[in-house]
Design an enzyme around this catalytic site. Structure first.
Site, short mmCIF file in Angstrom:
data_model
loop_
_atom_site.label_atom_id
_atom_site.label_comp_id
_atom_site.label_asym_id
_atom_site.label_seq_id
_atom_site.Cartn_x
_atom_site.Cartn_y
_atom_site.Cartn_z
N GLU A 1 -20.73 4.67 -82.20
CA GLU A 1 -21.58 5.81 -82.53
C GLU A 1 -23.01 5.39 -82.23
O GLU A 1 -23.57 4.53 -82.88
CB GLU A 1 -21.39 6.20 -84.00
CG GLU A 1 -22.15 7.43 -84.41
CD GLU A 1 -21.88 8.66 -83.53
OE1 GLU A 1 -20.83 8.70 -82.84
OE2 GLU A 1 -22.73 9.55 -83.52
N GLU B 1 -30.12 11.64 -77.54
CA GLU B 1 -29.62 10.32 -77.19
C GLU B 1 -29.03 10.29 -75.78
O GLU B 1 -29.17 9.30 -75.07
CB GLU B 1 -28.60 9.87 -78.24
CG GLU B 1 -29.29 9.55 -79.56
CD GLU B 1 -28.44 9.80 -80.80
OE1 GLU B 1 -29.01 9.69 -81.89
OE2 GLU B 1 -27.25 10.10 -80.67
N ASP C 1 -23.19 11.99 -87.60
CA ASP C 1 -22.18 10.95 -87.89
C ASP C 1 -20.89 11.61 -88.37
O ASP C 1 -19.79 11.15 -88.06
CB ASP C 1 -22.69 9.99 -88.98
CG ASP C 1 -24.02 9.37 -88.61
OD1 ASP C 1 -24.30 9.24 -87.40
OD2 ASP C 1 -24.78 9.02 -89.52
P1 AMP Z 1 -27.53 14.15 -85.15
O1 AMP Z 1 -28.72 14.58 -84.38
O2 AMP Z 1 -26.73 13.07 -84.46
O3 AMP Z 1 -27.75 13.85 -86.60
O4 AMP Z 1 -26.54 15.43 -85.16
C1 AMP Z 1 -26.87 16.60 -85.79
C2 AMP Z 1 -25.76 17.60 -85.52
O5 AMP Z 1 -25.36 18.19 -86.74
C3 AMP Z 1 -26.19 18.73 -84.62
O6 AMP Z 1 -25.98 18.40 -83.29
C4 AMP Z 1 -25.31 19.89 -85.08
O7 AMP Z 1 -24.10 19.91 -84.33
C5 AMP Z 1 -25.01 19.55 -86.52
N1 AMP Z 1 -25.83 20.37 -87.41
C6 AMP Z 1 -27.17 20.38 -87.51
N2 AMP Z 1 -27.61 21.28 -88.41
C7 AMP Z 1 -26.49 21.86 -88.92
C8 AMP Z 1 -26.26 22.87 -89.91
N3 AMP Z 1 -27.25 23.48 -90.52
N4 AMP Z 1 -24.97 23.21 -90.16
C9 AMP Z 1 -23.95 22.61 -89.53
N5 AMP Z 1 -24.11 21.65 -88.59
C10 AMP Z 1 -25.36 21.27 -88.29
#
Ligand code: AMP
Length: 462
Positions: free
Chosen positions: A269, A299, A442
């Protein structure tokens, strides 16, 4: 499979996770607080520092600049802080709203244990008392220890070491629509997200401690899947003369050892690594050792940049077009010789695999579906405490751009060569007012990888 079938399958599956846990100290930012920080340092100074774009936090202004930059773009970001003397400045300026477990291992361990996986073994080289107490108190969650020269698994609460330091990351959560002024400029935050100041205590080495290393083949043999993370915590140089090369070589060897007795699937990851040289080493030397990699849209741009595709990287960073992400994903899959690559963005999640992958497109989609249901559950509830909670995520609708995303994806498929690949996409289920956005990426990756393995097991290919 739907989420009920997946969670049923999870009860027979075990995972090993390494290397990063920490304590997250969360601050819910208010516009007043942001405005006060800007006034304290002066809008011009903040703006100048934003242009310099500091890649680590050496003084409070570095923090304010990167924070304001993150608010302006609405993009989640993490910046390391090495100098522990800055802790006092932060503690004096902020009141922490919540303290909870952090680090990919900490977050994923608690989710998998709560989903009733058979066995979750979570390892981090440091395990202080406060850290250990943040793991959920579940009978299926273990920390590996060596006792009488034998491998043993203990609940984290019984395995902690009194003298181990605790790594505390500060997380600044921000909401879409928040407004403040930077001098003349009026800023409105375009997306909800968070900005992370990631502490890097010198005692912390991203590694498997020597006493445990000989047992890695035994651990690898005993689990169905392995999730590795935390390489962003490797430093270039250590006071004792060790370097990043030393820790990268060790990390490679760890994977070899884990796979020694049994070719267990390994997922890396990825998290943002500010230092380009270190990022390049992780991408070039560790990705090829893994079967699966997961990352977000920022990323993928970072990774392509150090793989030697700066133009594509810039395009993804600036425009986020699906066809560029597909193109970039194919490159990463091929160059790192991965079995599968998972990319999560705010509006969609994507798998890129080879056409020889044993799973059908429809099965791959069901794995992504489990991932977004899991993330939507966590976003709705803050925590996932039992498999049945997923009924909450299942009710969250796909985001309003879902149909548009699918359309763009079908267009992209026509325009670029996708022969030889299996590429699937699903829209995300986005929670309007998430309890927290920490760890959602994650969560998606853990859900995707675990469900991918569950499908392989059902096919009898694992
Ligand atoms: P990361 O940037 O690796 O922490 O990934 C964040 C991911 O979480 C995003 O790409 C979305 O797919 C998901 N996400 C972000 N905000 C929400 C939300 N409000 N509800 C559900 N999923 C979310």
């Amino acid at each position: 499979m739907d989420w009920r079938e997946f969670t049923g399958a999870f009860k027979d599956m075990s995972f090993y996770l390494a290397y990063n846990t920490n304590v997250d100290a969360i601050v819910y930012l208010t516009p007043e607080k942001v405005q006060a920080l800007i006034e304290e340092f002066g809008a011009d100074n903040v703006r100048k520092r934003i242009e310099e774009y500091p890649r680590q936090i050496d003084e409070p202004l570095d923090f304010v600049a990167r924070l304001v930059h993150a608010l302006k773009t609405g993009k989640p970001n993490a910046v390391p802080m090495f100098d522990q003397s800055l802790n006092n400045w932060f503690d004096g300026h902020f009141k922490y709203d919540v303290e909870r477990i952090g680090g990919q291992v900490g977050i994923i361990a608690n989710i998998l244990a709560s989903l009733d996986f058979k066995r979750v073994i979570a390892y981090s080289p440091l395990l202080g008392k406060k850290q250990a107490e943040m793991f959920v108190d579940r009978p299926n969650l273990f920390y590996p220890v060596v006792e009488n020269e034998m491998l043993a698994f203990k609940p984290p609460r019984e395995a902690y070491r009194e003298d181990d330091p605790v790594k505390i990351n500060r997380i600044f959560e921000f909401r879409k629509g928040m407004r403040f002024r930077l001098g003349e400029e009026e800023i409105e935050v375009p997306f909800s997200g968070r900005f992370i100041v990631s502490s890097r205590p010198t005692e912390l080495r991203i590694e498997t401690r020597d006493e445990l290393r000989p047992f890695l083949p035994q651990i690898g043999e005993s689990v169905d899947g392995i999730i590795l993370s935390g390489y962003q915590g490797i430093k270039r140089h250590y006071p004792d003369g060790k370097t990043d090369d030393y820790y990268i070589a060790r990390a490679r060897r760890d994977i070899e050892l884990l796979k020694k007795n049994h070719d267990v699937k390994v997922h890396i990851e990825f998290a943002s690594i500010q230092d380009k040289e270190l990022r390049k080493k992780v991408v070039r030397e560790l990705f090829p050792m893994a079967d699966s990699v997961g990352m977000d849209e920022a990323e993928i741009a970072h990774v392509l940049n150090v793989m030697g595709y700066p133009d594509l990287s810039d395009r993804i960073f600036n425009y986020n077009r699906i066809e560029d992400v597909v193109l970039g994903g194919k490159i990463i899959l091929d160059e790192a010789n991965l079995e599968i690559l998972q990319i999560h963005t705010i509006y969609y999640i994507m798998y890129i695999a080879r056409s020889s992958n044993p799973l059908k497109e429809e099965e791959l989609r069901s794995s992504l579906e489990l991932a977004t249901v899991l993330a939507a559950t966590r976003a709705s509830l803050g925590d996932i405490t039992r498999p049945e909670d997923l009924a909450v995520g299942e009710k969250v609708p796909y985001n309003e751009r879902g149909e548009y995303v699918k359309l763009r994806f079908e267009e992209a498929r026509k325009r670029i060569r996708t022969r030889g690949y299996k590429i699937v996409i699903i829209p995300t289920r986005l929670v309007k007012n998430p309890v927290s956005t920490v760890g959602l990426g994650d969560t998606i990756s853990a859900g995707a990888f675990a469900s991918y393995l569950a499908l392989l097991r059902r096919k009898g290919v694992l």
